[in-house]
Design a protein around this motif. Sequence first.
Motif, PDB file in Angstrom:
ATOM      1  N   VAL A  78      10.074  -4.525   0.006  1.00 26.61           N
ATOM      2  CA  VAL A  78       9.248  -3.342  -0.201  1.00 26.61           C
ATOM      3  C   VAL A  78       7.747  -4.187   0.308  1.00 26.61           C
ATOM      4  CG1 VAL A  78       8.153  -1.739  -1.638  1.00 26.61           C
ATOM      5  CG2 VAL A  78      10.520  -2.286  -1.897  1.00 26.61           C
ATOM      6  N   PRO A  79       7.127  -3.638   1.387  1.00 28.23           N
ATOM      7  CA  PRO A  79       6.164  -4.470   2.033  1.00 28.23           C
ATOM      8  C   PRO A  79       4.848  -3.808   1.454  1.00 28.23           C
ATOM      9  CG  PRO A  79       6.672  -2.707   3.566  1.00 28.23           C
ATOM     10  CD  PRO A  79       7.952  -2.578   2.438  1.00 28.23           C
ATOM     11  N   TRP A  82       2.078  -0.954   8.278  1.00 30.06           N
ATOM     12  CA  TRP A  82       2.348  -0.241   7.193  1.00 30.06           C
ATOM     13  C   TRP A  82       1.692   0.916   6.728  1.00 30.06           C
ATOM     14  CZ3 TRP A  82       7.015  -2.289   6.917  1.00 30.06           C
ATOM     15  CH2 TRP A  82       7.089  -3.859   7.192  1.00 30.06           C
ATOM     16  N   ASN A  83       2.291   1.787   5.787  1.00 31.39           N
ATOM     17  CA  ASN A  83       1.600   2.938   5.120  1.00 31.39           C
ATOM     18  C   ASN A  83       1.268   2.549   3.486  1.00 31.39           C
ATOM     19  OD1 ASN A  83       0.869   5.598   4.679  1.00 31.39           O
ATOM     20  ND2 ASN A  83       2.952   6.366   4.077  1.00 31.39           N
ATOM     21  N   LEU A  84       0.403   1.547   3.406  1.00 27.39           N
ATOM     22  CA  LEU A  84       0.089   1.093   2.225  1.00 27.39           C
ATOM     23  C   LEU A  84      -0.944   2.140   1.402  1.00 27.39           C
ATOM     24  CD1 LEU A  84      -1.076  -2.542   3.496  1.00 27.39           C
ATOM     25  CD2 LEU A  84       1.284  -1.576   2.666  1.00 27.39           C
ATOM     26  N   THR A  85       0.008   2.671   0.258  1.00 25.89           N
ATOM     27  CA  THR A  85      -0.749   4.015  -0.327  1.00 25.89           C
ATOM     28  C   THR A  85      -0.549   3.520  -1.951  1.00 25.89           C
ATOM     29  OG1 THR A  85       1.473   4.862  -0.644  1.00 25.89           O
ATOM     30  CG2 THR A  85       0.128   5.539   1.276  1.00 25.89           C
ATOM     31  N   GLU A  86       0.290   2.707  -2.272  1.00 24.34           N
ATOM     32  CA  GLU A  86       0.342   2.538  -3.792  1.00 24.34           C
ATOM     33  C   GLU A  86      -0.340   1.434  -4.208  1.00 24.34           C
ATOM     34  OE1 GLU A  86       1.930   4.941  -5.216  1.00 24.34           O
ATOM     35  OE2 GLU A  86       2.253   5.624  -3.231  1.00 24.34           O
ATOM     36  N   THR A  87      -1.022   1.207  -5.464  1.00 20.42           N
ATOM     37  CA  THR A  87      -1.861  -0.054  -5.974  1.00 20.42           C
ATOM     38  C   THR A  87      -0.835  -1.088  -6.210  1.00 20.42           C
ATOM     39  OG1 THR A  87      -3.268   1.625  -6.817  1.00 20.42           O
ATOM     40  CG2 THR A  87      -3.256  -0.619  -7.760  1.00 20.42           C
ATOM     41  N   THR A  88      -0.954  -2.144  -6.193  1.00 16.85           N
ATOM     42  CA  THR A  88      -0.264  -3.402  -6.319  1.00 16.85           C
ATOM     43  C   THR A  88      -0.807  -3.781  -7.722  1.00 16.85           C
ATOM     44  OG1 THR A  88      -0.094  -4.094  -4.162  1.00 16.85           O
ATOM     45  CG2 THR A  88       0.460  -5.669  -5.754  1.00 16.85           C
ATOM     46  N   ASN A  97      -1.780 -27.179   9.026  1.00 16.17           N
ATOM     47  CA  ASN A  97      -1.203 -28.059   8.358  1.00 16.17           C
ATOM     48  C   ASN A  97      -1.163 -27.738   6.962  1.00 16.17           C
ATOM     49  OD1 ASN A  97      -0.541 -29.667  10.322  1.00 16.17           O
ATOM     50  ND2 ASN A  97      -2.502 -30.932  10.400  1.00 16.17           N
ATOM     51  N   ALA A  98      -2.320 -27.124   6.545  1.00 20.56           N
ATOM     52  CA  ALA A  98      -2.600 -26.557   5.039  1.00 20.56           C
ATOM     53  C   ALA A  98      -2.270 -25.011   4.866  1.00 20.56           C
ATOM     54  CB  ALA A  98      -3.921 -26.912   4.486  1.00 20.56           C
ATOM     55  N   PRO A  99      -1.295 -24.581   4.276  1.00 23.16           N
ATOM     56  CA  PRO A  99      -1.049 -23.210   4.183  1.00 23.16           C
ATOM     57  C   PRO A  99      -2.354 -22.648   3.364  1.00 23.16           C
ATOM     58  CG  PRO A  99       0.986 -24.494   3.612  1.00 23.16           C
ATOM     59  CD  PRO A  99      -0.128 -25.411   3.713  1.00 23.16           C
ATOM     60  N   PRO A 100      -2.499 -21.188   3.809  1.00 27.22           N
ATOM     61  CA  PRO A 100      -3.879 -20.574   3.347  1.00 27.22           C
ATOM     62  C   PRO A 100      -3.418 -20.403   2.019  1.00 27.22           C
ATOM     63  CG  PRO A 100      -2.468 -18.999   4.528  1.00 27.22           C
ATOM     64  CD  PRO A 100      -1.939 -20.504   4.833  1.00 27.22           C
ATOM     65  N   VAL A 101      -4.507 -20.048   0.973  1.00 25.86           N
ATOM     66  CA  VAL A 101      -4.386 -19.678  -0.157  1.00 25.86           C
ATOM     67  C   VAL A 101      -4.203 -18.114  -0.171  1.00 25.86           C
ATOM     68  CG1 VAL A 101      -5.359 -19.360  -2.495  1.00 25.86           C
ATOM     69  CG2 VAL A 101      -5.998 -21.382  -1.212  1.00 25.86           C
ATOM     70  N   GLN A 102      -3.018 -17.629  -1.072  1.00 22.51           N
ATOM     71  CA  GLN A 102      -2.755 -16.238  -0.835  1.00 22.51           C
ATOM     72  C   GLN A 102      -2.832 -15.662  -2.102  1.00 22.51           C
ATOM     73  OE1 GLN A 102       0.832 -15.352   1.662  1.00 22.51           O
ATOM     74  NE2 GLN A 102       1.198 -17.561   1.333  1.00 22.51           N
ATOM     75  N   CYS A 103      -3.152 -14.065  -2.016  1.00 21.61           N
ATOM     76  CA  CYS A 103      -3.451 -13.379  -3.159  1.00 21.61           C
ATOM     77  C   CYS A 103      -2.611 -12.188  -3.242  1.00 21.61           C
ATOM     78  CB  CYS A 103      -4.837 -12.793  -3.168  1.00 21.61           C
ATOM     79  SG  CYS A 103      -6.150 -14.327  -3.316  1.00 21.61           S
ATOM     80  N   ALA A 104      -2.202 -11.341  -4.059  1.00 22.63           N
ATOM     81  CA  ALA A 104      -1.426 -10.540  -4.021  1.00 22.63           C
ATOM     82  C   ALA A 104      -2.133  -9.252  -3.258  1.00 22.63           C
ATOM     83  CB  ALA A 104      -1.585  -9.801  -5.625  1.00 22.63           C
ATOM     84  N   SER A 105      -1.192  -8.407  -2.794  1.00 21.04           N
ATOM     85  CA  SER A 105      -1.898  -7.296  -1.795  1.00 21.04           C
ATOM     86  C   SER A 105      -2.725  -6.479  -2.551  1.00 21.04           C
ATOM     87  CB  SER A 105      -0.609  -6.746  -1.223  1.00 21.04           C
ATOM     88  OG  SER A 105       0.190  -5.746  -2.162  1.00 21.04           O
ATOM     89  N   LEU A 106      -3.276  -5.774  -2.035  1.00 15.89           N
ATOM     90  CA  LEU A 106      -4.202  -4.749  -2.586  1.00 15.89           C
ATOM     91  C   LEU A 106      -2.968  -3.237  -3.012  1.00 15.89           C
ATOM     92  CD1 LEU A 106      -7.663  -4.743  -1.058  1.00 15.89           C
ATOM     93  CD2 LEU A 106      -7.050  -5.670  -2.997  1.00 15.89           C
ATOM     94  N   ARG A 107      -2.648  -3.047  -1.794  1.00 22.63           N
ATOM     95  CA  ARG A 107      -1.752  -1.832  -1.822  1.00 22.63           C
ATOM     96  C   ARG A 107      -0.358  -2.133  -1.249  1.00 22.63           C
ATOM     97  NH1 ARG A 107      -4.165   2.479  -3.649  1.00 22.63           N
ATOM     98  NH2 ARG A 107      -6.464   2.621  -3.674  1.00 22.63           N
ATOM     99  N   TRP A 108       0.762  -1.351  -1.602  1.00 19.73           N
ATOM    100  CA  TRP A 108       2.048  -1.434  -1.161  1.00 19.73           C
ATOM    101  C   TRP A 108       2.786  -0.217  -0.380  1.00 19.73           C
ATOM    102  CZ3 TRP A 108       6.305   1.052  -3.699  1.00 19.73           C
ATOM    103  CH2 TRP A 108       5.703   1.266  -5.052  1.00 19.73           C
ATOM    104  N   GLN A 109       3.724  -0.379   0.404  1.00 14.61           N
ATOM    105  CA  GLN A 109       4.186   0.786   0.978  1.00 14.61           C
ATOM    106  C   GLN A 109       5.313   1.476   0.265  1.00 14.61           C
ATOM    107  OE1 GLN A 109       4.972   1.116   5.382  1.00 14.61           O
ATOM    108  NE2 GLN A 109       7.103   0.916   4.573  1.00 14.61           N
ATOM    109  N   ALA A 110       5.327   2.795  -0.249  1.00 18.97           N
ATOM    110  CA  ALA A 110       6.338   3.351  -0.799  1.00 18.97           C
ATOM    111  C   ALA A 110       7.250   4.264   0.344  1.00 18.97           C
ATOM    112  CB  ALA A 110       6.004   4.149  -1.974  1.00 18.97           C
ATOM    113  N   LYS A 111       6.688   4.652   1.093  1.00 13.54           N
ATOM    114  CA  LYS A 111       7.239   5.526   2.215  1.00 13.54           C
ATOM    115  C   LYS A 111       6.602   5.020   3.571  1.00 13.54           C
ATOM    116  CE  LYS A 111       8.152  10.161   3.933  1.00 13.54           C
ATOM    117  NZ  LYS A 111       9.676   9.792   4.093  1.00 13.54           N
TER     118      LYS A 111
END
Length: 249
Positions: free
Chosen positions: A220-221, A89-95, A63-77
Amino acid sequence: MDFGRLAAAEPKWFSGFSDLSTLQLPLALRAGWMSLHGPNLMELGAEALDETTAALWPTLFQNAPPVQCASLRWQAKGLDWQATPDAGWNLTETTRWRRLDGRAEPLRLRGRLIGGCLDTLGRIAGTAYGDLRGWSAQAGIGPHLLFLENCEMAPCELLRALYSLRLHGWFDGAAGLLVGRHAPAAVTAPELLSHEDAVREALVGLDELPVLIDADIGHVPPQLSLIQGESAELYWAPGELVLRQGAAA
């Protein structure tokens, strides 16, 4: 689709992103349905989901959506999902979400989330299915917090699409603009227009509009789970991002 009949029907969750924005926006503007812009089914096959992607489930079913934060890393490839379908995901790049104006002062943005994939929304802006100006003018709607992401557009086409939205009043009265990481290859030659340049050029003169770029939105996940039409509060400071939706906002 008969959006009048849908407006009278009991809403159901419609979840995903990309081409689905073509339906999600009119569902919000014409039928009054909230839908979810976020991960789709094929992105949920990892043996262990990252925290950003996993926020889809409680957003949909609590009923109450969670509080979300920025990802720590994102996928370039990406990884080869055919060879390792549960790899995720292949999370290698700093968000790093950034202000378009380069400033470091914190931002607190409040408004109703609305937006999606600019590749498709740019085609229906100004029509009966993309009348954001009319929707925003309705009693009780208040300011909107616009989010956009770019799947395939080169910088010049991105500039055209954003300026079209501007002419159709999409930025009028907006609480802010969130721009996802651009999926097309970056343009790095200094003599050529880059994607960031295109965003900046399209918004020249809109100095009062807060704009955050490189956001966790789109192709870009990983990406946040955003409820179309829902009240939201977003706090940004360098290295910090907190998004609250619904009652939590």
